[in-house]
Every structure is written in structure tokens, then in C-alpha cells.
Design a protein around this motif. Structure first.
Motif, short mmCIF file in Angstrom:
data_model
loop_
_atom_site.label_atom_id
_atom_site.label_comp_id
_atom_site.label_asym_id
_atom_site.label_seq_id
_atom_site.Cartn_x
_atom_site.Cartn_y
_atom_site.Cartn_z
N UNK A 222 0.83 -1.21 0.00
CA UNK A 222 0.00 0.00 0.00
C UNK A 222 0.87 1.26 0.00
N UNK A 223 1.91 1.23 0.82
CA UNK A 223 2.80 2.40 0.93
C UNK A 223 3.48 2.70 -0.40
N UNK A 224 3.99 1.62 -1.03
CA UNK A 224 4.67 1.78 -2.32
C UNK A 224 3.72 2.33 -3.37
N UNK A 225 2.49 1.82 -3.32
CA UNK A 225 1.49 2.28 -4.30
C UNK A 225 1.27 3.78 -4.14
N UNK A 226 1.17 4.19 -2.89
CA UNK A 226 0.92 5.61 -2.59
C UNK A 226 2.10 6.46 -3.07
N UNK A 227 3.31 5.98 -2.74
CA UNK A 227 4.51 6.74 -3.11
C UNK A 227 4.59 6.88 -4.63
N UNK A 228 4.34 5.77 -5.31
CA UNK A 228 4.44 5.76 -6.77
C UNK A 228 3.43 6.74 -7.37
N UNK A 229 2.23 6.74 -6.81
CA UNK A 229 1.19 7.62 -7.35
C UNK A 229 1.57 9.09 -7.16
N UNK A 230 2.11 9.38 -5.99
CA UNK A 230 2.39 10.78 -5.69
C UNK A 230 3.68 11.30 -6.32
N UNK A 231 4.71 10.44 -6.38
CA UNK A 231 6.02 10.95 -6.81
C UNK A 231 6.64 10.20 -7.98
N UNK A 232 6.02 9.08 -8.39
CA UNK A 232 6.63 8.28 -9.44
C UNK A 232 7.82 7.53 -8.86
N UNK A 233 8.65 6.98 -9.75
CA UNK A 233 9.82 6.25 -9.27
C UNK A 233 10.86 7.30 -8.82
N UNK A 234 11.21 7.24 -7.55
CA UNK A 234 12.01 8.31 -6.92
C UNK A 234 13.33 8.56 -7.67
N UNK A 235 14.01 7.48 -8.04
CA UNK A 235 15.34 7.66 -8.64
C UNK A 235 15.26 8.39 -9.99
N UNK A 236 14.06 8.44 -10.56
CA UNK A 236 13.93 9.10 -11.87
C UNK A 236 13.67 10.60 -11.72
N UNK A 237 13.59 11.06 -10.50
CA UNK A 237 13.25 12.47 -10.29
C UNK A 237 14.47 13.38 -10.34
N UNK A 238 15.62 12.85 -9.91
CA UNK A 238 16.80 13.72 -9.95
C UNK A 238 18.06 12.87 -10.09
N UNK A 239 19.17 13.54 -10.36
CA UNK A 239 20.45 12.84 -10.48
C UNK A 239 20.61 12.13 -11.80
N UNK A 240 21.58 11.22 -11.86
CA UNK A 240 21.92 10.55 -13.11
C UNK A 240 20.77 9.79 -13.74
N UNK A 241 19.98 9.11 -12.88
CA UNK A 241 18.91 8.26 -13.41
C UNK A 241 17.78 9.09 -14.04
N UNK A 242 17.75 10.39 -13.69
CA UNK A 242 16.70 11.23 -14.25
C UNK A 242 17.02 11.63 -15.68
N UNK A 243 18.27 11.40 -16.09
CA UNK A 243 18.69 11.81 -17.43
C UNK A 243 18.37 10.73 -18.45
N UNK A 244 18.10 11.19 -19.65
CA UNK A 244 17.93 10.21 -20.72
C UNK A 244 18.98 10.52 -21.76
N UNK A 245 19.91 9.63 -21.94
CA UNK A 245 20.95 9.87 -22.93
C UNK A 245 21.62 8.56 -23.31
N UNK A 246 22.02 8.50 -24.55
CA UNK A 246 22.72 7.28 -24.98
C UNK A 246 24.22 7.46 -24.86
N UNK A 247 24.65 8.67 -24.40
CA UNK A 247 26.09 8.92 -24.30
C UNK A 247 26.66 8.27 -23.05
N UNK A 248 27.91 7.84 -23.16
CA UNK A 248 28.56 7.22 -22.00
C UNK A 248 28.98 8.31 -21.02
#
Ligand code: ATP
Length: 700
Positions: A630-656
């Protein structure tokens, strides 16, 4: 085969080429082939209809036609009949059938065969009957635990709207010009109820004066006309009864979550009110409505909003020299919650204007409008509608039980605070609640990492392996990302993937709420016109927006909830179109959340009768995925996947990492040299601007 190059052959850029076999066309939403808007009709009572078997295969043309991605219905707009067209009159009145009501049993059978379930959620106790006899009380009282099923007259054909439900001739004609042949399930169930409850529910006592309605029906099933037609007709009927001809008064409000959806509904509304004298207007910034305690000034032009989306750029200009415009000529207002609430609460603090003339309040995408994100604003408008005869309706493809409870409670407290009897509340559900449409294909693809997603997307665009027999994702399609930053980054990354001869980077765009209104409108226009092929967006386009010819939807990032999946996937397969595909990528990080999506897919496929290899989610995968807490469901709904919000994982790039560092250093050097030059110039001018506007570099 490079599908992007092939598609370019069908466009004006190079119209001569042909494609042997024409396999690029096939049975796709964009080929504008026959639509089958009824999703759940049992041909023979008790036997499930097989959609695939029934419809004859579309003949694949030899030559790829001009690309018309958004080819609408299969029926051309009817031309006026000869005799009447000479006189300049409109023709093509729908065929009027003799009024005929079905027996209660026939109604039940027909409703069941179309998977329509109508439930009475609330009906007021009739006090006088209670006094006379205790037995009678049992008839009218709705017990909390067992809600009675209703069997209203279903709408079997649009012709019945005139004959049985006395729909205005003009509205019936306007509807007929849309080219629809048969009503969809939600139209079958809701239109009679909302237009003539006394006829549709003649067997039921106490419902003849109208009901409030909660309607849950699949995406793309025609909910818009289900609420617009009754609204328009009811306004016309009331005015005819009261002999109020030629007046304008705000009688209905449709609240929607996004401006894209608002403009779309204004456009549909304008088609339906042609020749009726009614005005459908989209709320704009700075617009002043004739509300109570507000003087009515000069009205806006009659032509305003005729083509809402197209007029955006001029509006932007107008808004800049913001002279508030008082709009008196409006009968039906389409708005996002904040725009209208801003108007209602502008002026002296702690006061809110009321809208006493509004008799119809419609919440389209009601579950999101009543979600904490919009709840306060929506309820603010609801409170402002002070007319005791206010009728409410709530529409969506998904409706959680919490929303139903909220609606029920608010209706009761409104009646109590205004000391008026509460209207009955009816719920209409088409098919299985909260599932995706059965006519699309779902695919869940494991990409392991963020990098894997880019590779997988390129593979989908240009399948290289002959072993991969799965259909490619064919433009036009929508790509959903979790954040605005990711949408723009993905656009940057993909813009050179489309060959120049196919239009290059102009074929790909990103639309999100960070863009100015005019830019959003321009992108929408180009996507509808088939000029943009890949539209990357956030959840801002997940709901309500109708692109008839979208071939696919890609969840580049997993959606935040099962409802978000249903709505995103529902941008394809509109009005029963076959061949749409919904692909969802997931990485290692998404594994704890992805079962929410897998469950919706499995449920939708069960409905469509797909099993074994046909299914997009295999049973072993469903069993292997962990349940989402239930907690994870709530978090996902409110904020999405956390690691995708900031930092390296938030970037989309094919460059190394190495390439990115190099680029970073190069850009840094350029900026540094620019800065040094500026400083020298400033020193020379005697005005040193140190610190201001300094470039901060990229996060690495
Ligand atoms: N009876 C019908 N026959 C064929 N097409 C129809 C019919 N009614 C509506 N449509 C078409 O179906 C499409 C989807 O309609 P609409 O946008 O109202 O769906 P919706 O149920 O509101 O979807 P969503 O839940 O995504 O908001 C539109 O292009 C509309 O023109």
C-alpha cells in the motif's frame, strides 16, 4: 524495413513512392478503417462476441496512401440532400423510429448483453409512504449493503432519440452529421437516463425528475457526447417551456483537468449546438463571467471559440494586453478547475461568487478532479453552483470506491446545507470497472536499465531481427515519461532518429505543462494534422484527449497507478479501433511497482478472451512479480519512481559517462571564455557584472 522512411513515402514530401505489399498500413487505428464502437455486444445472447472473427480483414492496398493519421470516422460528413441544399438548408435528419419501449425483461437482457450495469446508489425515502405503511418503506428504502439494480430503457439507435426521447430536431441533425451509426454502450445506458428519466425509468418510482449520475466507461467510448447531447437538449427544452427565446444564461459547466481536453470538448460542443442559438465557451485567463453580483457588460463576439484550439495564438496575444473580458453570451462553459475558481474567488478576500443559474455540473475525468491534486478547486466550483435544481454527473474510465464515497457524502451534505431534497444517485458501469479497452494489444518489456530503454525504443522503431514477429510501434504514437525534464531529454535524444527525407526532427515533439499555452496548442494541431509523428509527453495528455488515429502508446516510464495505465493506454484504440498497441518498459528499479500495471493488462486481456501466447503478460510473469504494498502504491502515485526524479537516473541519454564529461568540459570551456570576454567588456565599461547570470555547468 525502416518504417519511418516508408511512412515518409506517403507524405507530401514524396508522394510517388509505393510499397509492395503495403504491409505498413494493415489494420491500424491510423488507417481510418471501420470502427466498431460497441465493445461488448453479444451477438447471440449469452455468447461472447469475438471481435476479431467478426470484422472482415481490411483489404491491404497496393499503394501506400497519403498519410492521414487522424482519419476520423469511416463515414464522410453527410452532404445536404439535393432538394434542400439548393435552398441552402441542412438535411439528413436521422431516421425517426416509432416510439417503442422495451419490457423490463428485454431491457435487462439488452443491458446484460452490452455489459451495462445500472445501480441505484441513493434514493430518498418517501416520508408519506413510510407513514402509511411500513411495507411500502421497504420498496423505496435503499439499504446500505445491497444496492438495487435498475433496468432503464437502453438506447438502441440514435433515431430513438427523436422518437422516444423527444430530442430537439436540430441537435439530432447535428449528431447525425457526426456520422455515428450506432450508439456506444455508455451512450446506450446514459443518454435516455439524462434526457428523459421519466421515460427511461418509467418503471421506477421517484426517479422521474432526474438523477445524478456516476458513469464509468472505457476510454474512447464516447462519453463526451453522452453528456453534451443531454445537456444541450435540456437547456433547449427548459427555455422552450419558459418561452425564453434568444437569451443566454450560464446553465451548464463542464470541468476537465487539462486545457487540451477543454478545447477538444468546446470543439465537439460547437458541432452539436450549430443552429440552436446556444453558446459553448472555453474559460480563459482574465475572462469574467456574468455571475451573481457581477455586472454584465458587452458580450464577446459570436464567432469566439468556434475553433477553440486554432485561435490560441491570438488569445495569447490578447491575454498580454489583459483587458478582462466580460462574457455574457455563454450557455455551456468548459473549464479547468483553477481557471474558474480564480474567477470565483477574485475580488475581496474570503468571498466567493456564486453561479445560481447553473443547473448542470459535469465532471469529466471525475476521479482525477476529486483527487487531492484538484479536489479543493473542484469542490470550490461545486459549492458555487447554488441552484437547488442542480444536476450532477461524474464521468471517467476509472473510479475508485473512495471517489464514489466522496461523491455520495458531498451530495448528502449539499442537500442538507441547502435544505433541499437530495436527488437520486445512479451508477452506470460499462464492462469491467478500471480496465483497459479490450481492443488493444499490450506489451510489457523488461529493459533492465535506463540505457536499455533507449535501445528498446530504437528497436521498436526499427526492428532489425526477423525473429521478432511482434508488431513494431508505428507512428503516430505517444510516449509518456514521468517528468517534464525526461520528456525534453528524450526528445533531444531522439530527434535525429527520424531520417531527413521523412521530415527529420520536425516529426518529433515534446508537450508538457512547462510550455506556453500557444506552443502546446501548436503541437496539438500539428500532431492532429499528422505533421508530428512521435509526441513525447507527461501525464498531461494521459486523459481524455482524443486522437482518433494514434497507433500506439509507449510508457517509457511506468505509470504511477493502474488508473494512469488505463488512461495512457486508452489514447489508442479509440471508438473501438483495432490494431492499437500499448507498450510499457520496465527496469530493475521498477520491479517492485510493475505488478499494478501487469494486473490491469491481465484483467483487460481476460475480458478480450486472450490467453496463452496471445497475452501480453504471461501467467509466470504475473506470479513472479512481487505484490505492490500500500505504501509503495501511494509513493508511486504521488512521486513516481524516486530515482527518476533527480540525479543521473533522471537523465535520458545514450552517451557514455566519458562522452558526457567531455561534452561538459567543452561546454564549460566555451561558457568560461564567453564569461571572461564579458568581464573584460564590463571592466572596460566600468560596470563589472560578476556573479550575475553565471553558468553553473551540467550535473554529471
Ligand atoms: N457512437 C459512436 N460511434 C462511433 N464513434 C463515436 C461514437 N461516439 C463517439 N465516437 C467517437 O469516439 C471517439 C472517442 O470519444 P470521446 O473522446 O468522447 O471518448 P471518451 O469516452 O470521453 O474517452 P476518454 O475516457 O479517453 O476521455 C471520438 O473520436 C468520437 O468522435
Amino acid at each position: 524495413m525502416d518504417i519511418l522512411k516508408v511512412l515518409s513515402r506517403g507524405t507530401k514530401k514524396s508522394a510517388k513512392s509505393s510499397l509492395s505489399g503495403g504491409s505498413a498500413v494493415g489494420k491500424l487505428p491510423s488507417s481510418g478503417t471501420k470502427t466498431n464502437p460497441q465493445l461488448y455486444h453479444d451477438e447471440v445472447r449469452g455468447h461472447k462476441r469475438k471481435r476479431d472473427v467478426e470484422e472482415p480483414e481490411n483489404k491491404i492496398p497496393e499503394v501506400l496512401p497519403e498519410v492521414d493519421f487522424f482519419a476520423p470516422k469511416d463515414v464522410a460528413e453527410p452532404k445536404p440532400a439535393k432538394a434542400e441544399s439548393k435552398k441552402g438548408k441542412r438535411a439528413a435528419s436521422p431516421v425517426v423510429e416509432a416510439a417503442k419501449l422495451l419490457s423490463a425483461d428485454e431491457c435487462r437482457q439488452l443491458l446484460r448483453s452490452h455489459r451495462l450495469k445500472v445501480t441505484l446508489l441513493y434514493k430518498r425515502e418517501e416520508q408519506h409512504k413510510v407513514k402509511k405503511s411500513k411495507k411500502k418503506k421497504a420498496v423505496v428504502e435503499v439499504k446500505k449493503d445491497k444496492k438495487p439494480q435498475l433496468a432503464p430503457q437502453p438506447l438502441e439507435s440514435f433515431g430513438q432519440l427523436r422518437s422516444t426521447y423527444n430530442l430537439s430536431r436540430r441537435v439530432a441533425e447535428n449528431l447525425s452529421y457526426q456520422g455515428y451509426k450506432i450508439p456506444t454502450e455508455v451512450q446506450m445506458g446514459s443518454m435516455p437516463l439524462l434526457i428523459r428519466p421519466d421515460v427511461a425509468l418509467s418503471e421506477e418510482q421517484g426517479l422521474e425528475n432526474g438523477v445524478d449520475l456516476l458513469a464509468v466507461a472505457p476510454t474512447g467510448s464516447g462519453k463526451t457526447i453522452s453528456f453534451l447531447v443531454p445537456t444541450i437538449n435540456n437547456i433547449m427544452r427548459r427555455r422552450a417551456q419558459d418561452k425564453l427565446h434568444g437569451i443566454h444564461e450560464l446553465e451548464a459547466i463542464v470541468i476537465v483537468p487539462t486545457r487540451e481536453l477543454a478545447y477538444q470538448i468546446v470543439n465537439v460542443g460547437n458541432q452539436l449546438v450549430k443552429g440552436t442559438g446556444l453558446k459553448v465557451v472555453g474559460m480563459r485567463k482574465g475572462m469574467i463571467l456574468a455571475a451573481e453580483s457581477q455586472d454584465i457588460g458587452e458580450d464577446s463576439s459570436d464567432e469566439e471559440d468556434e475553433k477553440a484550439e486554432e485561435s490560441d495564438e491570438e488569445d495569447e496575444e490578447e491575454e498580454k494586453d489583459a483587458k478582462p473580458k466580460v462574457v455574457s453570451k455563454v450557455d455551456i462553459l468548459i473549464t479547468t478547475p483553477l481557471l474558474l475558481l480564480n474567477f470565483l474567488t477574485s475580488g475581496s478576500a474570503n468571498t466567493q461568487k456564486v453561479l445560481p443559474t447553473v443547473r448542470n455540473l459535469i465532471l469529466d475525468e471525475a476521479d482525477v478532479l476529486l483527487d487531492p491534486l484538484f479536489r479543493e478547486q473542484t469542490l470550490g466550483i461545486w459549492t458555487a453552483c447554488s441552484n437547488p435544481d442542480l444536476g450532477l454527473s461524474f464521468w471517467s474510465a476509472t473510479m475508485g470506491s473512495n471517489i464514489e464515497t466522496l461523491v455520495t457524502e458531498r451530495l448528502a451534505s449539499r442537500a442538507e446545507s441547502l435544505s433541499i431534497p437530495q436527488r437520486p444517485l445512479v451508477r452506470l458501469v460499462v464492462g469491467l470497472k478500471d480496465t483497459a479497452v479490450p481492443n488493444i494489444v499490450h506489451r510489457l518489456i523488461y529493459t533492465a536499465s535506463e540505457q536499455g530503454k533507449l535501445l528498446a525504443l530504437r528497436q521498436l522503431l526499427r526492428p532489425t531481427s526477423s525473429i521478432d514477429s511482434r508488431p513494431p510501434l508505428r507512428p503516430p504514437f505517444l510516449v509518456f515519461t514521468q517528468t517534464i525534464d525526461r520528456a525534453t531529454a528524450l526528445q533531444e535524444e531522439l530527434k535525429y532518429d527520424i531520417p531527413l527525407e521523412a521530415g527529420g526532427s520536425s516529426r518529433i515533439a515534446a508537450l508538457h505543462s512547462g510550455l506556453p499555452d500557444a506552443a502546446r496548442a501548436a503541437i496539438m494541431r500539428k500532431f492532429r494534422a499528422g505533421e508530428i509523428w512521435v509526441l513525447i509527453t507527461t501525464d498531461v495528455l494521459a486523459r481524455g484527449v482524443d486522437f482518433a488515429g494514434v497507433n500506439g502508446v509507449l510508457n517509457y516510464d511506468v505509470p504511477g497507478s493502474s488508473a494512469a495505465y488505463v488512461h495512457r493506454a486508452g489514447r489508442t484504440g479509440r471508438a473501438g479501433r483495432e490494431g492499437g498497441i500499448a507498450v510499457t518498459f520496465y527496469t530493475k528499479e521498477d520491479i517492485p511497482f510493475v505488478k499494478t500495471v501487469a494486473n490491469v493488462i491481465a484483467e483487460s486481456e481476460k475480458q478480450a478472451g486472450k490467453t496463452g501466447d496471445e497475452a501480453g503478460v504471461q501467467k509466470w510473469l504475473l506470479d513472479a512479480l512481487p505484490n505492490v504494498g500500500k505504501e509503495d502504491r501511494k509513493k508511486l502515485k504521488e512521486r513516481g519512481v524516486e530515482s527518476r526524479r533527480s540525479g543521473n537516473k533522471a537523465m535520458i541519454t545514450s552517451k557514455s559517462g566519458y562522452e558526457r564529461r567531455k561534452e561538459h568540459n567543452r561546454k564549460g570551456a566555451i561558457e568560461g571564455s564567453k564569461k571572461r570576454k564579458l568581464e573584460v567588456d564590463d571592466e572596460e565599461d566600468g560596470a563589472k557584472t560578476k556573479g550575475d547570470g553565471e553558468w553553473g555547468g551540467f550535473d554529471d
